[in-house]
Design a protein around this motif. Structure first.
Motif, mmCIF file in Angstrom:
data_model
loop_
_atom_site.group_PDB
_atom_site.id
_atom_site.type_symbol
_atom_site.label_atom_id
_atom_site.label_comp_id
_atom_site.label_asym_id
_atom_site.label_seq_id
_atom_site.Cartn_x
_atom_site.Cartn_y
_atom_site.Cartn_z
ATOM 1 N N SER A 88 0.810 -1.212 0.000
ATOM 2 C CA SER A 88 0.000 0.000 0.000
ATOM 3 C C SER A 88 0.846 1.265 0.000
ATOM 4 C CB SER A 88 -0.923 0.006 1.228
ATOM 5 O OG SER A 88 -1.829 -1.066 1.163
ATOM 6 N N LEU A 89 2.053 1.200 0.565
ATOM 7 C CA LEU A 89 2.936 2.367 0.633
ATOM 8 C C LEU A 89 3.776 2.542 -0.624
ATOM 9 C CD1 LEU A 89 4.269 2.079 4.294
ATOM 10 C CD2 LEU A 89 2.763 3.857 3.397
ATOM 11 N N ALA A 90 3.898 1.511 -1.438
ATOM 12 C CA ALA A 90 4.816 1.528 -2.572
ATOM 13 C C ALA A 90 4.573 2.711 -3.503
ATOM 14 C CB ALA A 90 4.702 0.218 -3.356
ATOM 15 N N THR A 91 3.307 2.973 -3.804
ATOM 16 C CA THR A 91 2.986 4.045 -4.746
ATOM 17 C C THR A 91 2.829 5.408 -4.083
ATOM 18 O OG1 THR A 91 1.949 2.491 -6.270
ATOM 19 C CG2 THR A 91 1.330 4.796 -6.480
ATOM 20 N N PRO A 92 1.985 5.575 -3.056
ATOM 21 C CA PRO A 92 1.792 6.915 -2.488
ATOM 22 C C PRO A 92 3.045 7.514 -1.874
ATOM 23 C CG PRO A 92 0.678 5.255 -1.157
ATOM 24 C CD PRO A 92 1.098 4.586 -2.415
ATOM 25 N N SER A 93 3.911 6.700 -1.292
ATOM 26 C CA SER A 93 5.140 7.251 -0.708
ATOM 27 C C SER A 93 6.041 7.827 -1.786
ATOM 28 C CB SER A 93 5.882 6.178 0.086
ATOM 29 O OG SER A 93 6.224 5.081 -0.743
ATOM 30 N N ALA A 94 6.126 7.147 -2.937
ATOM 31 C CA ALA A 94 6.940 7.647 -4.042
ATOM 32 C C ALA A 94 6.348 8.927 -4.620
ATOM 33 C CB ALA A 94 7.064 6.583 -5.129
ATOM 34 N N LEU A 95 5.030 8.954 -4.795
ATOM 35 C CA LEU A 95 4.381 10.148 -5.343
ATOM 36 C C LEU A 95 4.516 11.333 -4.392
ATOM 37 C CD1 LEU A 95 1.117 8.557 -6.799
ATOM 38 C CD2 LEU A 95 3.089 9.403 -8.090
ATOM 39 N N ALA A 96 4.391 11.091 -3.093
ATOM 40 C CA ALA A 96 4.519 12.177 -2.122
ATOM 41 C C ALA A 96 5.934 12.744 -2.114
ATOM 42 C CB ALA A 96 4.143 11.669 -0.733
ATOM 43 N N ALA A 97 6.936 11.866 -2.164
ATOM 44 C CA ALA A 97 8.326 12.324 -2.170
ATOM 45 C C ALA A 97 8.637 13.117 -3.432
ATOM 46 C CB ALA A 97 9.269 11.127 -2.048
ATOM 47 N N ALA A 98 8.147 12.647 -4.576
ATOM 48 C CA ALA A 98 8.401 13.346 -5.834
ATOM 49 C C ALA A 98 7.700 14.699 -5.861
ATOM 50 C CB ALA A 98 7.936 12.486 -7.008
#
Length: 440
Positions: A88-98
């Protein structure tokens, strides 16, 4: 452009209704929405949890038959070790950091789909004035017709325009300053003729600077032919022509690099402008853009983009004016210049607060890196679960080891995503871009 008279302004709305406040509301609304990648990850995680619960019941039943004393321990270990946090964190964490990285680079993404759509873009369409160009005229060439050289003519023209606030006058004065000043030229008796030009005296001679018809009255002959794609400003004296200053909108210093970057990545770069065809094609040729269309009205720009979309293209649009608002809204992903019209900004998916066109490249690089990190995170989460769940099911992991494994798995995903927050070192950016990065 008001260049001559003072104006009286009445404030009719509160600060909370300002353009900035509108942008903030857009950001808040975007933060509440989820991009398609996150929605997909949530669906996968939901199915994963359902399958996991069924699997845990089956494992409990098997161990209840094999060794009842270990049945509950192993079932709990299976549930703990396979917690879908990493997935569940794989996508939103990357998008938030970017997204955080882009904000610090002066790129404000107000819609959640910007990064994933930009990565899939096939066509990048640019407006001209205020987007690929700075939106202000500059002297591009000087044609000399008399005995005086170009430097002398430019100094004389700058001395005549020194007190004028007209944008064309500013361009001539700025060109003279770059060339070394006015060369000690002194003029007197300056008289302005609205919409035509000005007349002045220097060294006992009368000079005129302005349109061809205006200067022709003193020069005594028709104006020399002007080059296409430029705005001509003529200089003449009694009985003869001295020079013609060819002015054109100044191309942004980083525009050519931006165009070349997208072309090198296989994107189709197109220039659409409302300006005349000759001016548009001249800018396109200067920047290396093969496809350019001038004299396009807002509805024609919109129809052009919609036709590309019907043919299967994923279109990114970059503009700044009120006439770009509709096409910015229609494009798959859109960028509005931070110095442009408020209407364009409120209809765009992204606002370039830095004022650099190269910020679009920053966004594309961030999008490509984000997609790579998302793939890495999903691969890690998948591999982890493929290994950890069977290990827990056969009794190799007890609940506390499963908890550690689950935590480490989630931490790996988050740490990998945080790499996106690092802003890459700029090797060939404009001074303005370097200042933005330095501030960040």
């Amino acid at each position: 452009v008001n260049a001559t008279q003072a104006i009286v302004v009445r404030v009719t709305r509160m600060a909370k209704e300002s353009t900035l406040s509108t942008l903030v509301k857009l950001i808040e609304r975007a933060g509440q929405a989820k991009p398609q990648l996150s929605l997909w990850a949530d669906k996968v995680a939901a199915w994963f949890v359902a399958a996991l619960l069924v699997f845990a019941v089956v494992i409990f039943g098997v161990w209840q038959w094999v060794d009842p004393s270990r049945a509950w321990q192993i079932a709990v270990a299976v549930l703990v070790v396979s917690c879908p946090c990493a997935l569940s964190l794989a996508t939103p964490s990357a998008l938030a950091a970017a997204t955080d990285r882009l904000v610090r680079q002066g790129v404000l993404a107000v819609q959640p789909h910007v990064l994933e759509t930009l990565y899939r873009t096939t066509h990048v369409i640019f407006d001209k004035t205020g987007t690929l160009t700075l939106g202000r005229p500059a002297v591009r060439d000087i044609a000399v017709f008399g005995a005086d050289d170009a430097a002398r003519c430019l100094s004389l023209a700058a001395a005549m325009e020194a007190s004028s606030a007209h944008p064309l006058a500013h361009a001539i004065v700025e060109a003279a300053a770059k060339a070394g000043g006015q060369g000690g030229v002194t003029v007197s008796g300056i008289m302005h003729t609205a919409g035509q030009g000005l007349e002045a005296e220097a060294g006992g001679l009368r000079y005129r600077l302005g349109s061809g018809t205006f200067v022709a009255e003193i020069a005594g002959s028709p104006a020399p032919q002007a080059a296409g794609g430029f705005t001509p400003v003529y200089l003449g004296t009694e009985g003869g022509w001295l020079a013609r200053f060819d002015l054109a909108d100044e191309v942004r210093p980083d525009a050519k690099e931006v165009v070349a970057h997208f072309q090198s990545h296989g994107k189709n770069v197109i220039l659409l402008s409302g300006d005349e065809e000759g001016v548009t094609r001249r800018v396109a040729a200067e920047l290396g853009i093969a496809t350019a269309h001038g004299e396009f009205l807002p509805d024609q720009k919109l129809a052009f983009v919609q036709r590309l979309q019907r043919e299967g293209a994923v279109v990114a649009m970059v503009g700044d004016g009120i006439n770009d608002a509709a096409v910015l809204k229609a494009a798959d992903v859109s960028f509005a210049m931070g110095s442009g019209a408020a209407l364009a900004q409120t209809h765009a998916d992204t606002v370039l607060l830095s004022g650099r066109i190269s910020s679009v490249v920053d966004a594309y690089r961030a999008a490509a890196q984000t997609m790579a990190v998302i793939r890495q995170n999903l691969a890690w989460a998948t591999i982890y679960n493929i290994i950890a769940i069977p290990a827990a099911a056969v009794g190799l992991l007890n609940p506390w080891l499963s908890g550690i494994g689950m935590s480490v798995s989630s931490a790996v995903v988050v740490i990998n995503a945080l790499r996106l927050r690092r802003i890459p070192r700029v090797t060939s950016a404009s001074p303005a871009g370097q200042q933005v990065l330095k501030a960040a």
